[in-house]
Enzyme design. Structure first.
Site, PDB file in Angstrom:
ATOM      1  N   ASP A  15      30.340   7.392 -14.144  1.00  0.00           N
ATOM      2  CA  ASP A  15      29.442   6.237 -13.979  1.00  0.00           C
ATOM      3  C   ASP A  15      30.105   4.920 -14.357  1.00  0.00           C
ATOM      4  O   ASP A  15      30.063   3.950 -13.602  1.00  0.00           O
ATOM      5  CB  ASP A  15      28.180   6.400 -14.847  1.00  0.00           C
ATOM      6  CG  ASP A  15      27.325   7.567 -14.408  1.00  0.00           C
ATOM      7  OD1 ASP A  15      27.509   8.050 -13.276  1.00  0.00           O
ATOM      8  OD2 ASP A  15      26.472   7.996 -15.206  1.00  0.00           O
ATOM      9  N   ARG A  95      24.554   3.113 -30.770  1.00  0.00           N
ATOM     10  CA  ARG A  95      24.402   2.050 -29.768  1.00  0.00           C
ATOM     11  C   ARG A  95      24.549   0.644 -30.337  1.00  0.00           C
ATOM     12  O   ARG A  95      25.255  -0.187 -29.753  1.00  0.00           O
ATOM     13  CB  ARG A  95      23.087   2.205 -28.998  1.00  0.00           C
ATOM     14  CG  ARG A  95      22.936   3.530 -28.254  1.00  0.00           C
ATOM     15  CD  ARG A  95      24.201   3.968 -27.591  1.00  0.00           C
ATOM     16  NE  ARG A  95      24.029   5.138 -26.737  1.00  0.00           N
ATOM     17  CZ  ARG A  95      25.030   5.832 -26.214  1.00  0.00           C
ATOM     18  NH1 ARG A  95      26.277   5.480 -26.475  1.00  0.00           N
ATOM     19  NH2 ARG A  95      24.797   6.885 -25.453  1.00  0.00           N
ATOM     20  N   ASP A 124      18.759   4.415 -24.144  1.00  0.00           N
ATOM     21  CA  ASP A 124      20.021   3.738 -24.454  1.00  0.00           C
ATOM     22  C   ASP A 124      20.130   2.364 -23.810  1.00  0.00           C
ATOM     23  O   ASP A 124      20.719   1.451 -24.378  1.00  0.00           O
ATOM     24  CB  ASP A 124      21.203   4.631 -24.081  1.00  0.00           C
ATOM     25  CG  ASP A 124      21.364   5.776 -25.075  1.00  0.00           C
ATOM     26  OD1 ASP A 124      21.021   5.576 -26.255  1.00  0.00           O
ATOM     27  OD2 ASP A 124      21.801   6.867 -24.668  1.00  0.00           O
ATOM     28  N   SER A 175      23.796  16.745 -19.386  1.00  0.00           N
ATOM     29  CA  SER A 175      24.284  15.430 -19.780  1.00  0.00           C
ATOM     30  C   SER A 175      24.409  15.461 -21.305  1.00  0.00           C
ATOM     31  O   SER A 175      23.467  15.835 -21.998  1.00  0.00           O
ATOM     32  CB  SER A 175      23.274  14.360 -19.351  1.00  0.00           C
ATOM     33  OG  SER A 175      23.428  13.218 -20.155  1.00  0.00           O
TER      34      SER A 175
END
Ligand code: ARG
Length: 411
Positions: A15, A95, A124, A175
Site C-alpha cells: 500500500d 501511532r 489508525d 492483516s
C-alpha cells in the site's frame, strides 16, 4: 523545478509503496518516506532502498524503540491502559510516535503535507490525522488509500506499471501490525466472530495446549511504577519487553480475542498477542493494590478507563490526556517493589508481592496470635456507618414499595 514535498509514513508494504507514484501522479507531490522502527520485524536499510526504488526523493529511517518504550509504553503501563478492559493498545500507542516523526521530517524538509496509507474504515487514520494535526496544524493530511479505491489486484497492476518492486511473497490471509507492545491480527476467517482463531493466525505465542507442562515464574522489580529488573537482571524497559514477550509467549500467555468498538462506529474482531503487556499490567496492578489506598485505587480505575479510550481514539496529544497523565504519575511515587508472576499454559497469575511502602500490616490482618486490631471499636464504627441505612429504613415506605417476600420457613 522540483515539486512540493509530502512526508509519507512508509512501512515498506504494498500500500505505502504504491502511494509513492500515486502521490506524484495524482497530487503532483514528491514523496519523502519515513519509516520508524517501533519493534516490528523490519530491515530498515531494505525498506529505505525500497522507498527509493519506488520513486521516493528521500527516505528517512529511525530506530525509535527506546523512545517508544520510555515515552509511550511507560506512561501507558502506569495507567494500566486497556481498551474495553482487554486490549493493551499496542497498535494505538505507536501511532502518535510515528506521527511525531512525520512532523519532524516535514519541518526539516519544508513539506506542507503528510500522508499515510490507512483506509477510511479503521482507527489508525484517526490516530495519524489527529496526532499530526495536533502537533502541526499547518500541515495538510493526504490519504491515498481513502481516495484511490483500488483492489489489491489493481494495486499490484499499478505497482508494475509504475516500477514499484512487487515482492512475490504469498499473500497472508491476515492483516497484521507489530511492535514491542504487541501483535494485532485481523481479516480472513477472523471476520467471523464465532470462529475460533486458527493457530496460524498467531505468531508470537505458543498455544496453551502445547505450552510446557511445568510453570515458569518471573520476578519483576518496579521503581515508581516502572519495571527496572526481570529475574534480578536490570534492563532498560525497551530491552525487557522483548524478553518478557518471549518467555510469556512461549507459555501461551497474552492471547486476546476481542470484538472491539472502533472510533468510526464499526464493531470489528481483532486478535492480539501481547504477552509482555499482559504480564506487566497484571504485576503493576498487583503492586498498586499493595501500596495504594482504596480511594486512590478506585478513582484511578475511572481515570484509567478514560485514558485508555483517549489513546484508542487518537487523542494522545491532547490536553485531557496530559492532565490525566499528571494524575497517574502522581499516584506512582510509592509503586516500588517486587512481584512474582507464574506463567502456565496461557495463564499469568500473580503469586507474590512485596514493597517497602506496603500498606499491608500483619498485625492488623492476621487471624492468628499477635492481632492488634481493636475489634471492640468496630461496634461504634458500624453504629455510625449504618446510621443513614437505619434512618432510611425507619421512614414509612411509600405505598407502592414492594412488601417483603413471604418467608418460606417452616418452624
Ligand atoms: N484494532 C487495532 C487498533 O485499533 C489494531 C489496528 C491494526 N490492525 C491490523 N491488523 N492491521 O488499535
Amino acid at each position: 523545478m522540483s515539486s512540493p514535498k509530502v512526508v509519507l509514513a512508509y512501512s515498506g508494504g504494498l500500500d505505502t509503496s504504491v502511494a509513492i507514484p500515486w502521490l506524484k501522479e495524482h497530487k503532483g507531490l514528491d514523496v519523502v518516506a519515513v519509516t520508524v522502527d517501533v519493534g516490528q520485524p523490519v530491515d530498515l536499510e531494505r525498506v529505505r532502498a525500497k522507498a527509493k526504488a519506488s520513486g521516493a526523493v528521500g527516505a528517512y529511517v529511525a530506530d525509535a524503540r527506546r523512545e517508544f518504550a520510555d515515552e509511550f509504553l511507560a506512561p501507558a503501563l502506569k495507567a494500566n491502559a486497556l481498551y474495553e478492559g482487554v486490549y493493551p493498545l499496542s497498535t494505538a500507542l505507536a501511532r502518535p510516535l510515528i506521527g511525531r516523526h512525520m512532523v519532524e521530517v516535514a519541518r526539516r524538509e519544508g513539506a506542507r503535507a503528510v500522508a499515510h496509507g490507512c483506509t477510511g474504515k479503521g482507527n489508525d487514520q484517526v490516530r495519524f490525522d489527529l496526532s499530526t494535526t495536533s502537533l502541526a496544524p499547518e500541515l495538510a493530511v493526504i490519504t491515498p488509500a481513502r481516495e484511490w479505491g483500488m483492489t489489491r489486484e489493481e494495486e499490484i497492476e499499478y505497482a508494475k506499471q509504475h516500477g514499484v518492486p512487487v515482492e512475490a511473497t504469498k499473500a497472508s490471509p491476515y492483516s497484521t501490525d507489530e511492535n514491542l507492545w504487541g501483535r494485532s491480527v485481523e481479516c480472513g476467517i477472523l471476520e467471523d466472530p464465532m470462529v475460533e482463531p486458527p493457530e496460524a493466525a498467531y505468531g508470537w505465542t505458543r498455544s496453551p495446549t502445547d505450552a510446557p507442562e511445568a510453570p515458569t515464574t518471573v520476578r519483576l522489580e518496579f521503581e515508581q511504577g516502572l519495571p527496572i529488573a526481570l529475574d534480578g537482571e536490570r534492563l532498560p524497559f525497551h530491552e525487557m519487553i522483548p524478553k518478557l514477550n518471549e518467555v510469556a509467549g512461549s507459555n501461551g500467555v497474552g492471547r486476546i480475542d476481542h470484538v472491539e468498538s472502533r472510533v468510526v462506529g464499526i464493531k470489528s474482531r481483532e486478535v492480539y498477542e501481547c504477552p509482555a503487556a499482559v504480564v506487566l499490567i497484571r504485576a503493576h496492578q498487583a503492586l498498586e493494590g499493595l501500596v495504594l489506598p482504596r480511594d486512590v485505587l478506585d478513582f484511578k480505575r475511572t481515570v484509567e478507563q478514560r485514558y485508555a479510550q483517549l489513546i484508542y481514539d487518537g487523542l494522545w496529544f491532547s490536553p485531557l490526556r496530559t492532565s490525566l497523565q499528571a494524575f497517574v504519575d502522581a499516584t506512582q511515587e510509592r509503586v516500588t517493589g517486587e512481584v512474582a508472576v507464574k506463567l502456565y499454559k496461557g495463564s499469568a497469575t500473580v503469586i507474590g508481592r512485596r514493597s517497602p511502602h506496603s500498606l499491608y500490616q500483619s498485625a492488623l490482618a492476621t487471624y492468628s496470635s499477635g492481632d492488634q486490631f481493636r475489634q471492640e471499636m468496630s461496634e461504634g464504627f458500624i453504629y455510625v456507618w449504618g446510621l443513614p441505612a437505619r434512618t432510611w429504613a425507619a421512614q414509612t415506605p411509600p405505598p407502592t414499595s414492594t412488601a417483603p417476600r413471604a418467608a418460606k420457613y417452616r418452624a
